[in-house]
Design an enzyme around this catalytic site. Structure first.
Site, PDB file in Angstrom:
ATOM      1  N   GLU A 225       0.870  -1.171   0.000  1.00 40.17           N
ATOM      2  CA  GLU A 225       0.000   0.000   0.000  1.00 40.17           C
ATOM      3  C   GLU A 225       0.906   1.219   0.000  1.00 40.17           C
ATOM      4  O   GLU A 225       1.442   1.596   1.040  1.00 40.17           O
ATOM      5  CB  GLU A 225      -0.926  -0.014   1.225  1.00 40.17           C
ATOM      6  CG  GLU A 225      -1.860  -1.202   1.284  1.00 40.17           C
ATOM      7  CD  GLU A 225      -2.760  -1.316   0.060  1.00 40.17           C
ATOM      8  OE1 GLU A 225      -2.967  -0.283  -0.624  1.00 40.17           O
ATOM      9  OE2 GLU A 225      -3.253  -2.414  -0.205  1.00 40.17           O
ATOM     10  N   CYS A 259      -2.158   9.225   2.893  1.00 37.46           N
ATOM     11  CA  CYS A 259      -1.728   8.675   1.605  1.00 37.46           C
ATOM     12  C   CYS A 259      -2.730   8.942   0.487  1.00 37.46           C
ATOM     13  O   CYS A 259      -2.349   8.987  -0.683  1.00 37.46           O
ATOM     14  CB  CYS A 259      -1.449   7.176   1.723  1.00 37.46           C
ATOM     15  SG  CYS A 259      -2.845   6.199   2.294  1.00 37.46           S
TER      16      CYS A 259
END
Length: 478
Positions: A225, A259
């Site tokens: 990720e 993010c």
């Protein structure tokens, strides 16, 4: 999982010997086998209780690690997602664990086919600093739900939170079921090199490459990720003030240290400065002051603060116009005030690196095709945001771009949906989790075919004769 198994509580406290911990978890796996549904539900209940019983300590500790982090942001961005994840998984786990029926080819009937989801075994979780609870414990929820044992390495940039998690988890689970290994990059490297059954890493693309390389000799499957520059496309038809508020909320939450935060905005050329002014007004509504404001989060470290400050200076030196909200008095609190950049060169550092802070460049475009081309010329982002009231615009954005996930007329919210997979594509990551997708990612899907006692498959064999020719003619349509 056998809850009466003897905890290996001293392994990491005394030696940080990850190999010994791994061996203990492997022995427990061989001893106890796959945990039952009841064992998994019990583990999820314990995790939820751990969060609820230690809410205040978690809020205070995370804030201390950042220098200041709004308790509300930690509750909204960390505690709620973890508890929601547990609630969702508990509601569906029994169904997920059941064998899933599949169809059998006509030539192999009578028979039955199914997929059984088995635990992978031992899962490693390398967690980041920006959401040190969510991005540690949500993967843990799904790994435990899938029946795995887990070794967690929290980020060294949030050391107090890492130590608190280690204390709480060791008091909640036997260490040969779930354990936390604290330390620096050397501990992460050691964990990555173990022959784990799965490794989940959340962090930068650069470190993600190193993690994948370390896992490769053992053929350890990895979920990466990562991040990237998540764009916003603002179409002319969308109400500007509304868009400015929505984007400001997403961009400046956790001071942009998210993010999936918007990384830059593509705006019609004649509206760039008007939109910059609207964003600044929206930011001022959200944060009337920056210095001394407990609702506005500090940058996690001095190094990250200096990096962000340099990005602004470099962009300004290269000709960008800087729009900044109340920067006075923020240095001692390690805060970067909400900052908008216009007239930014696409070659500027701020447009080549993931920002991970409260800075939003605005890039002008003439046509939607031009905006889409700008995105497609760059690595695939983790998230993409499109703002338009017109269906053709939305369809064009969705059809002609690639990204890990999308929110239309909003920001970041797709990542909060338990029934949507969360993950990247290309340089923004590989693999996905959340909810059912996380359960599947953390499981081995074993195909099982059960032949009937009346099956004739043994008759189709050498020496090949009439039966074989009949079957092949039927199957091939000749």
């Amino acid at each position: 999982m056998n809850q009466s198994a003897t905890p290996v509580t001293s392994l990491l406290d005394s030696t940080h010997d990850l190999q010994a911990l791994f061996d203990a978890q492997k022995a427990g796996l061989h001893r106890d086998g796959a945990p039952s549904y009841a064992d998994r539900m019990s583990a999820l209940d314990k995790l939820a209780q751990m969060i609820r019983n230690n809410r205040q300590s978690l809020l205070e500790t995370v804030s201390q690690d950042f220098g200041n982090r709004s308790f509300a942001e930690t509750e909204l961005g960390e505690l709620m997602p973890i508890l929601n994840s547990i609630k969702y998984v508990r509601a569906h786990l029994k169904k997920w664990m059941r064998p899933h029926k599949r169809k059998v080819g006509i030539a192999f009937r009578p028979a039955s086919a199914q997929v059984q989801y088995q635990p992978l075994g031992i899962v490693g979780i390398l967690a980041p600093w920006n959401y040190p609870l969510t991005l540690t414990l949500v993967p843990l929820v799904e790994a435990v739900a899938a029946g795995n044992r887990v070794i967690i390495k929290p980020s060294e940039l949030t050391p107090r939170t890492a130590e608190l998690l280690k204390t709480l988890i060791s008091a909640t689970f036997p260490t040969d079921q779930v354990a936390v290994a604290t330390g620096g990059p050397e501990v992460a490297a050691q964990l990555s090199a173990l022959p784990l059954d799965h490794l989940l890493f959340t962090g930068s693309t650069r470190i993600g490459r190193q993690v994948m390389a370390a896992a490769a000799p053992n053929l350890t499957p990895v979920t990466l990720e990562l991040g990237g520059k998540s764009p916003v496309i603002l179409c002319r038809d969308y109400p500007m003030e509304k868009a400015a508020r929505i984007i400001a909320i997403g961009k400046f939450f956790n001071a942009g240290q998210t993010c999936v935060a918007p990384d830059y905005a593509l705006v019609p050329n004649d509206l760039t400065e008007t939109f910059a002014a609207a964003l600044l007004r929206a930011a001022k509504t959200l944060y009337p002051s920056i210095a001394g404001n407990r609702d506005y989060t500090s940058i996690v470290s001095q190094r990250h603060y200096e990096r962000l400050d340099d990005l602004i200076e470099q962009a300004q030196w290269a000709g960008a116009k800087v729009w900044q909200l109340n920067p006075e008095g923020t240095l001692q609190e390690r805060k970067i005030a909400p900052t908008i950049l216009t007239a930014v060169s696409p070659e500027a550092t701020v447009m080549r690196e993931e920002i991970f802070g409260p800075i939003l460049p605005i890039i002008g475009y003439d046509t939607l095709e031009e905006a889409i081309a700008f995105i497609n010329e760059r690595p695939k982002p983790l998230a993409l945001y499109g703002f338009s009231m017109q269906t053709p615009n939305i369809e064009r954005i969705l059809e002609q771009t690639r990204s890990g996930g999308v929110t239309i007329n909003g920001t970041m919210l797709h990542a909060t949906q338990e029934d949507l997979p969360f993950g990247g594509v290309g340089e923004s990551g590989t693999g996905a989790y959340h909810g059912y997708d996380g359960f599947v990612q953390m499981s081995h899907a074993r195909g099982v075919l059960k032949m009937s006692r009346f099956n004739m498959s043994h008759r189709i064999a050498a020496p090949y004769g009439k039966i074989t020719r009949l079957v092949t003619r039927l199957m091939l349509g000749k």
